[in-house]
Design a protein around this motif. Structure first.
Motif, PDB file in Angstrom:
ATOM      1  N   LEU A 134     -25.146  25.676   4.202  1.00 45.57           N
ATOM      2  CA  LEU A 134     -24.730  26.288   5.453  1.00 45.57           C
ATOM      3  C   LEU A 134     -23.874  27.513   5.174  1.00 45.57           C
ATOM      4  CD1 LEU A 134     -23.851  23.201   7.701  1.00 45.57           C
ATOM      5  CD2 LEU A 134     -26.019  24.425   7.461  1.00 45.57           C
ATOM      6  N   VAL A 135     -24.017  28.524   6.026  1.00 43.73           N
ATOM      7  CA  VAL A 135     -23.267  29.774   5.912  1.00 43.73           C
ATOM      8  C   VAL A 135     -22.308  29.855   7.083  1.00 43.73           C
ATOM      9  CG1 VAL A 135     -23.419  32.259   5.588  1.00 43.73           C
ATOM     10  CG2 VAL A 135     -25.366  30.809   4.969  1.00 43.73           C
ATOM     11  N   LEU A 136     -21.036  30.051   6.797  1.00 41.47           N
ATOM     12  CA  LEU A 136     -20.014  30.132   7.838  1.00 41.47           C
ATOM     13  C   LEU A 136     -19.292  31.474   7.760  1.00 41.47           C
ATOM     14  CD1 LEU A 136     -20.318  26.976   6.989  1.00 41.47           C
ATOM     15  CD2 LEU A 136     -18.185  26.699   8.260  1.00 41.47           C
ATOM     16  N   ALA A 137     -18.955  32.011   8.905  1.00 44.72           N
ATOM     17  CA  ALA A 137     -18.211  33.270   8.989  1.00 44.72           C
ATOM     18  C   ALA A 137     -16.911  33.036   9.740  1.00 44.72           C
ATOM     19  CB  ALA A 137     -19.042  34.339   9.693  1.00 44.72           C
ATOM     20  N   ALA A 138     -15.849  33.697   9.292  1.00 43.31           N
ATOM     21  CA  ALA A 138     -14.531  33.540   9.900  1.00 43.31           C
ATOM     22  C   ALA A 138     -14.512  34.132  11.301  1.00 43.31           C
ATOM     23  CB  ALA A 138     -13.476  34.209   9.040  1.00 43.31           C
ATOM     24  N   GLN A 139     -13.758  33.469  12.189  1.00 38.12           N
ATOM     25  CA  GLN A 139     -13.567  33.921  13.558  1.00 38.12           C
ATOM     26  C   GLN A 139     -12.132  34.421  13.739  1.00 38.12           C
ATOM     27  OE1 GLN A 139     -16.476  33.767  15.659  1.00 38.12           O
ATOM     28  NE2 GLN A 139     -17.122  33.470  13.529  1.00 38.12           N
ATOM     29  N   PRO A 140     -11.862  35.179  14.805  1.00 34.79           N
ATOM     30  CA  PRO A 140     -10.515  35.750  14.981  1.00 34.79           C
ATOM     31  C   PRO A 140      -9.389  34.729  15.021  1.00 34.79           C
ATOM     32  CG  PRO A 140     -12.080  36.862  16.411  1.00 34.79           C
ATOM     33  CD  PRO A 140     -12.812  35.698  15.800  1.00 34.79           C
ATOM     34  N   ASP A 141      -9.664  33.508  15.487  1.00 33.26           N
ATOM     35  CA  ASP A 141      -8.592  32.512  15.575  1.00 33.26           C
ATOM     36  C   ASP A 141      -8.366  31.766  14.275  1.00 33.26           C
ATOM     37  OD1 ASP A 141     -10.831  30.920  15.462  1.00 33.26           O
ATOM     38  OD2 ASP A 141     -10.338  29.711  17.223  1.00 33.26           O
ATOM     39  N   TYR A 190     -20.045  29.479   1.871  1.00 37.28           N
ATOM     40  CA  TYR A 190     -21.297  28.775   1.626  1.00 37.28           C
ATOM     41  C   TYR A 190     -20.955  27.332   1.265  1.00 37.28           C
ATOM     42  CZ  TYR A 190     -23.675  33.309   1.391  1.00 37.28           C
ATOM     43  OH  TYR A 190     -24.193  34.558   1.678  1.00 37.28           O
ATOM     44  N   VAL A 191     -21.536  26.391   2.003  1.00 31.86           N
ATOM     45  CA  VAL A 191     -21.236  24.974   1.816  1.00 31.86           C
ATOM     46  C   VAL A 191     -22.508  24.233   1.420  1.00 31.86           C
ATOM     47  CG1 VAL A 191     -20.306  22.867   2.860  1.00 31.86           C
ATOM     48  CG2 VAL A 191     -19.447  25.106   3.589  1.00 31.86           C
ATOM     49  N   ARG A 211     -17.414  29.725  11.900  1.00 31.10           N
ATOM     50  CA  ARG A 211     -18.588  29.330  12.678  1.00 31.10           C
ATOM     51  C   ARG A 211     -19.829  29.381  11.796  1.00 31.10           C
ATOM     52  NH1 ARG A 211     -22.168  32.378  15.812  1.00 31.10           N
ATOM     53  NH2 ARG A 211     -20.883  34.243  15.495  1.00 31.10           N
ATOM     54  N   VAL A 212     -20.700  28.396  11.947  1.00 32.19           N
ATOM     55  CA  VAL A 212     -21.963  28.406  11.220  1.00 32.19           C
ATOM     56  C   VAL A 212     -22.832  29.534  11.758  1.00 32.19           C
ATOM     57  CG1 VAL A 212     -24.067  27.127  10.675  1.00 32.19           C
ATOM     58  CG2 VAL A 212     -21.869  25.936  10.752  1.00 32.19           C
ATOM     59  N   VAL A 213     -23.227  30.438  10.871  1.00 30.88           N
ATOM     60  CA  VAL A 213     -24.030  31.591  11.268  1.00 30.88           C
ATOM     61  C   VAL A 213     -25.407  31.582  10.607  1.00 30.88           C
ATOM     62  CG1 VAL A 213     -22.039  33.051  11.770  1.00 30.88           C
ATOM     63  CG2 VAL A 213     -22.988  33.013   9.443  1.00 30.88           C
ATOM     64  N   GLY A 214     -25.674  30.555   9.816  1.00 32.76           N
ATOM     65  CA  GLY A 214     -26.974  30.475   9.171  1.00 32.76           C
ATOM     66  C   GLY A 214     -27.052  29.305   8.219  1.00 32.76           C
ATOM     67  N   GLY A 215     -28.205  29.154   7.633  1.00 30.47           N
ATOM     68  CA  GLY A 215     -28.424  28.095   6.660  1.00 30.47           C
ATOM     69  C   GLY A 215     -29.760  28.294   5.979  1.00 30.47           C
ATOM     70  N   PHE A 216     -29.907  27.720   4.803  1.00 37.54           N
ATOM     71  CA  PHE A 216     -31.141  27.842   4.039  1.00 37.54           C
ATOM     72  C   PHE A 216     -31.147  26.767   2.962  1.00 37.54           C
ATOM     73  CE2 PHE A 216     -27.856  30.576   2.328  1.00 37.54           C
ATOM     74  CZ  PHE A 216     -27.901  30.354   0.969  1.00 37.54           C
TER      75      PHE A 216
END
Length: 422
Positions: free
Chosen positions: A79-86, A66-67, A90-95
């Protein structure tokens, strides 16, 4: 109330080397192309470039990031970010339709601040916000000036939240930043700003007036954290500006570019760090009477205010403070303090300084040795005459569930992840 003499005021530069190794994340390799200078066996990756002013951040135990943004992006201030395999995120949401700086995780809630209020959001077992469009209001009506308006936050273990209320003035002059203008007698702004205020973390709709002035005499605190080892609040103060510009009869340009120190304080209820009446000179290791209140660069003050426990070079702008609780990094880093220095604007004729992450070793909740540079070269050059020349400027710090260190940049919204590899 006076404290013991400060320690750790001497800078010790760590063994720095530009790293170009790759780190393994989620079974895939993401190369270190950051150009950061780090100690041996450390490497860094860029997990995201948000193209927004990223301030403080938190990482859940499930790896969600959460940023907090200084200004909302597309109407979203968090902004909400989720880890990717590499290894990227990636930003996956925001509020949250408000900008600000403060964000903190505690007891199943995400706390976040605007520049005049504090909110919280309940999290589910996976660390996701349950009702992003329905925040609970914790505090409203926080004093906000045209400078030092950000509200950094932290929680203790006894149900309290601490909020920085920065001074709206540089040094409490009758006419702010006017050469020769003297200090306002008694500096009445300290009644409502220039310190840390304490509120109840679980009581909704508190007014500013319901808060407790926990500590005073602090010009502006952006980086702060709760030390779990000794259950105590620690803060990083932004020191005052423009000694030469305002009082050239007492300070030459070079002296003004180097002092006062940026100070780390260990705070207890009722402490007074002395702003605006004094500043701390890291070379003399002394509290100096401010020129607005009769000082001349030589008059010292003793026995009235607390001393810093670490004094850093002047004007480096400490914006993040984090006590490291993980086990990924070597033993020397356990329970020590990382500080993100945003970088100076007023060190002329010297080069601008900061733009780095420093480290202070701690033992039993107190500094245990000199500070050192941990991560450098965020700016991309050593020859910085203006902050506009800096490519990136460190701001927020967070620890990931694997013990990695996350660092935000509030120029372009870059988020770094620093990891250790044997």
């Amino acid at each position: 109330m006076a404290s013991a003499a400060p320690c750790g005021v001497t800078r010790q530069t760590s063994h720095l080397s530009a790293t170009h190794s790759t780190g393994q994340f989620g079974g895939h390799a993401l190369a270190d192309t950051t150009g950061l200078k780090l100690p041996a066996h450390f490497s860094a990756i860029v997990v995201a470039d948000l193209k927004a002013k990223a301030r403080h951040l938190v990482v859940t135990n499930k790896g969600l990031i959460y940023v907090k943004l200084a200004k909302p992006k597309a109407g979203k201030g968090i902004l909400v970010l989720a880890a990717q395999p590499d290894g990227s995120a990636r930003v996956v949401g925001g509020f949250g339709n408000y900008g600000g700086t403060g964000i903190y995780l505690k007891n199943g809630y995400l706390y976040a601040s605007s520049n005049n209020a504090v909110y919280r959001y309940q999290l589910d077992a996976a660390g996701k916000v349950l009702q992003p469009d329905q925040p609970q209001t914790i505090v409203t009506g926080l004093v906000m000036g045209r400078q030092h308006e950000t509200k950094s936050i932290v929680l203790d273990n006894d149900g309290h939240i601490y909020v920085n209320i920065g001074s709206p003035l540089n040094s409490c002059q009758t006419e702010d930043r006017k050469p020769g203008s003297m200090g306002i007698p008694g500096c009445p702004l300290l009644d409502s700003a220039g310190g840390i205020w304490q509120f109840k973390a679980d009581q909704l709709n508190q007014s500013y007036g319901q808060g407790v002035r926990y500590a005073t005499g602090l010009r502006n605190v952006v980086g702060l954290d709760w030390n779990q080892t000794n259950n105590t609040l620690f803060v990083m103060q932004h020191g005052r500006d423009q000694l030469h510009d305002l009082f050239p009869q007492y300070y030459d340009e070079k002296t003004s570019s180097l002092i006062p120190a940026e100070c780390m304080y260990m705070l207890h209820k009722g402490d007074n760090a002395g702003f605006p009446y004094i500043y701390y000179d890291q070379f003399k290791k002394a509290q100096m009477l401010a020129p607005e209140y009769g000082g001349d660069g030589k008059k010292e003050v003793t026995g009235k205010y607390i001393d810093p426990i670490v004094a850093f070079p002047g004007h480096m702008a400490p914006n993040g403070l984090l006590f490291y609780k993980g086990t990924q990094f070597p033993q020397k880093y356990r329970n020590g303090a990382f500080i993100a220095f945003h970088g100076s604007w007023n060190r002329t004729p010297e080069k601008q300084g900061g733009y780095l992450v420093a480290f202070v070793p701690f033992k039993n909740g107190k500094p245990d040795g000199p500070w050192e540079v941990f991560a450098d070269n965020f700016a991309g050059t050593d020859d910085i005459l203006s902050p506009r020349q800096a490519k990136y400027r460190p701001c927020g710090l967070a620890e990931g569930p694997d013990g990695s260190l996350y660092v935000t940049d509030d120029v372009k919204g870059r988020i770094y992840k620093i990891s250790y590899h044997n």
